[in-house]
Design a protein around this motif. Structure first.
Motif, short mmCIF file in Angstrom:
data_model
loop_
_atom_site.label_atom_id
_atom_site.label_comp_id
_atom_site.label_asym_id
_atom_site.label_seq_id
_atom_site.Cartn_x
_atom_site.Cartn_y
_atom_site.Cartn_z
N ARG A 125 0.83 -1.21 0.00
CA ARG A 125 0.00 0.00 0.00
C ARG A 125 0.86 1.25 0.00
O ARG A 125 0.58 2.21 -0.72
CB ARG A 125 -0.92 0.01 1.23
N THR B 293 2.52 1.64 -3.47
CA THR B 293 1.56 2.10 -4.48
C THR B 293 1.31 3.60 -4.36
O THR B 293 1.28 4.33 -5.36
CB THR B 293 0.23 1.34 -4.33
N GLU C 165 -10.32 1.62 -0.68
CA GLU C 165 -8.89 1.63 -0.98
C GLU C 165 -8.33 0.24 -1.27
O GLU C 165 -7.19 0.10 -1.73
CB GLU C 165 -8.12 2.27 0.16
N ALA C 166 -9.13 -0.80 -0.99
CA ALA C 166 -8.72 -2.18 -1.32
C ALA C 166 -9.97 -3.04 -1.30
O ALA C 166 -10.93 -2.78 -0.56
CB ALA C 166 -7.70 -2.71 -0.33
N GLU D 297 -6.52 -3.54 -6.14
CA GLU D 297 -6.11 -2.20 -5.71
C GLU D 297 -6.12 -1.18 -6.84
O GLU D 297 -5.84 -0.01 -6.62
CB GLU D 297 -4.70 -2.28 -5.10
N LEU E 110 -11.57 -0.47 -7.72
CA LEU E 110 -12.08 0.04 -6.44
C LEU E 110 -13.36 0.85 -6.64
O LEU E 110 -14.31 0.71 -5.87
CB LEU E 110 -11.01 0.90 -5.76
#
Length: 287
Positions: free
Chosen positions: A13, A16, A234-235, A248, A253
């Protein structure tokens, strides 16, 4: 390096986010490497989550990328601090798939959790006996000791919700209420547990009516996660026969965020959902 030599959910995360901010600032990897006095290979591995960024690296990169939002900066610094932390679930790592560990890590970090389940009661609402029956009914043989451990893990996952650590919303099809897939006693216990969970301020449960069959068939089971003060997805984790896929990509999303909103709009309101569950329970007792 993240434990086991593979990216953790937290390191991925963070990577990214750093990559997205670098692209937005129109800075290439060689320049980013100069900023943190490292190699381009390290920047690449930071952005894929294969190595954990140090807090000072995060600060330097965010400064260069023009990220000034103190909340966003604090969030990314926290990810850098805790990317290597061992969560409680790693005690069970030998018996759990790596993708399932990722799913649990997402839940543990989340501030908002949304679950849609078309046929079953969602995992974060399942009683131990219901969970045991569902897991045991799967296509793979599971030894009794492993089954007991999987049920224990599912119970531990629910602590986040029970302690009010995240806002939780679940939508599931009416079939899971009116058609027992487990023994009557287990089903009765499960429905009572849902009503108890619905009394929590951080929990919202809605039942999708039987009449929404076409909608049910078009959206597979999934869980979505948000990590900030707003419920922006967010996921997303999707369970399948052989594992869990974590999505992701921003377009994915957005699609699943819209899907949950659609399901929630088509479902009975929480109060009506509770009445339905109570009516089914009352009918079972009369029988």
């Amino acid at each position: 390096m993240p434990a086991g030599g593979r990216p953790t959910v937290r390191s991925r995360r963070l990577g990214t986010a750093l990559r997205q901010y670098r692209h937005a600032a129109k800075i290439d990897q060689p320049r980013a490497a100069e900023i943190i006095a490292a190699s381009q290979a390290r920047v690449s591995r930071l952005e894929t989550g294969h190595v954990t960024a140090r807090v000072i690296e995060v600060r330097l990169l965010l400064d260069a990328y023009g990220v000034k939002d103190p909340v966003e900066r604090a969030k990314l610094e926290e990810l850098a601090k805790h990317s290597k932390n061992r969560g409680w679930w790693l005690e069970h790592a030998e018996q759990l798939r790596p993708d399932y560990l990722d799913h649990i890590a997402l839940e543990d970090d989340a501030t908002y959790i949304r679950q849609w389940q078309p046929a079953l009661v969602p995992g974060l609402l399942q009683t131990p006996s219901y969970a045991e029956a569902i897991i045991a009914a799967g296509p793979d043989y599971i030894a009794p000791d492993v089954l007991a451990q999987l049920v224990k893990v599912r119970e531990a996952r629910q602590a986040k919700i029970g302690e009010g650590g995240a806002s939780y919303a679940a939508v599931f099809w009416e079939v899971a209420v009116v058609h027992p897939l487990v023994s009557i006693d287990t089903h009765r216990e499960q429905l009572s547990a849902i009503l108890t969970a619905m009394k929590r301020k951080n929990v919202t449960v809605q039942v999708l009516p039987l009449s929404a069959g076409v909608l049910v068939g078009s959206i597979p089971a999934f869980s979505s996660f948000s990590f900030d003060s707003e419920p922006t997805v967010e996921a997303v984790a999707m369970e399948n026969l052989r594992g869990t896929s974590v999505l992701e990509d921003p377009k994915d999303l957005a699609a699943y965020g819209n899907a949950f909103d659609l399901l929630r709009s088509a479902a009975l309101a929480p109060e009506a959902s509770a009445r339905l569950i109570r009516d089914v329970l009352r009918g079972m007792k009369e029988e």
